[in-house]
Structure formats: structure tokens, C-alpha cells
Design a protein around this motif. Sequence first.
Motif, short mmCIF file in Angstrom:
data_model
loop_
_atom_site.label_atom_id
_atom_site.label_comp_id
_atom_site.label_asym_id
_atom_site.label_seq_id
_atom_site.Cartn_x
_atom_site.Cartn_y
_atom_site.Cartn_z
N SER A 75 38.03 44.79 34.95
CA SER A 75 38.35 44.18 33.67
C SER A 75 39.77 43.63 33.66
CB SER A 75 38.19 45.20 32.53
OG SER A 75 36.83 45.51 32.36
N ARG A 76 40.69 44.28 34.35
CA ARG A 76 42.07 43.77 34.41
C ARG A 76 42.11 42.39 35.05
NH1 ARG A 76 45.84 48.99 35.91
NH2 ARG A 76 45.00 50.30 34.24
N PHE B 83 49.77 45.50 33.14
CA PHE B 83 48.88 46.51 32.57
C PHE B 83 49.47 47.92 32.65
CE2 PHE B 83 46.10 43.01 33.74
CZ PHE B 83 45.27 42.91 32.65
N GLU C 44 49.96 51.74 31.52
CA GLU C 44 49.12 52.69 30.78
C GLU C 44 50.00 53.76 30.15
OE1 GLU C 44 46.41 54.11 33.82
OE2 GLU C 44 44.92 52.64 33.21
N ALA D 293 43.34 39.10 33.13
CA ALA D 293 44.44 38.27 33.65
C ALA D 293 44.00 36.82 33.79
CB ALA D 293 44.92 38.82 34.99
N THR E 230 36.40 44.40 27.81
CA THR E 230 36.51 45.87 27.79
C THR E 230 35.49 46.58 26.93
OG1 THR E 230 38.04 45.84 25.91
CG2 THR E 230 39.01 45.73 28.14
N ILE F 19 40.98 50.42 30.54
CA ILE F 19 40.69 49.12 31.12
C ILE F 19 40.49 49.29 32.63
CG2 ILE F 19 41.48 46.75 31.43
CD1 ILE F 19 43.34 47.17 29.03
#
Length: 145
Positions: free
Chosen positions: A17-18, A44, A46, A22, A94, A13
Motif C-alpha cells: 500500500s505504501r 511513512f 509510524e 507514493a 488502505t 499501511i
Amino acid sequence: MPTYTVWSEADTISIKSRASIASVLTEAHHAITGAPRYFAQVLFPEVEKGSVFVGGRALTEGHIWVRADIRSGRTADQKRTLIDRVMEEIGNATGVAQAHIWVYINEISGENMSEWGQVLPQPGGEDRWHEALPEEIKDTLRDLT
């Protein structure tokens, strides 16, 4: 509350895109449940490549997992609508197929959590809760609406 935690392998992501995710998760939760936008949190974390296993085997394709911790008191229809919207919006942001987006909604009673130094209300009690906050926190939340 709610807290949406969106896990993925590193680099699945993008930063752009985050921000989009959101925004759409915040708006979706607000539209579906009526909760104030400033209640929504999106995280987010990972995981390293090769660290996700299903049935004892490593997954080889990109997947995204979403855990939504929300206050109890939502209807089955609201929760189903949230699940569908989360899959759709994350897929759009995404390019990950909805079949690879896993969504879990977990309900927690408002009395079992606190934010901004106050135990959270049950759904529908947000205005009273907000009025009990210190003015400096109200000022912060005004910027988030």
C-alpha cells in the motif's frame, strides 16, 4: 518538494500500500499543480499503538495523518482538490475510512527550502531551476520522471 508525510500506527499501511500511495500522491500532485513528478517525496513514519490522543483521550480506531508541505502559490481550488484526492486515494489503498484520514496542507515559499543543493523556484520556474543543476543530478532526475 512537495513532501507528503503519511503517519499511522504500526501495521496500518502495508508495504504494498505504501508503494501505491507514493505513486498516486506523486501523480495527483503532478496532475493538479503541474510540478514535476521528481519533486514529490512521500515518507511513512509510524507511531506506536496507544500514542495518538485527541481531546486528551487515546484513539482506539486506526487513523492516518497526512501532512503535505507544498510550495506556496497554489490556488484554493488546487489545494482543495489535493485534499480530496489524498483522502480518496489513501482510503482506496488502505481500506481506512475517509473520516479517519486527516490531511493538512502547509505552504512554504520556494525561497525557504532547498533540494539537490539548490533553493527551489516559485511555481512555474521549475525548468530554469532544473537547467541550473549539475549534470549528474539531472541524470538522477531523468530516471524519476
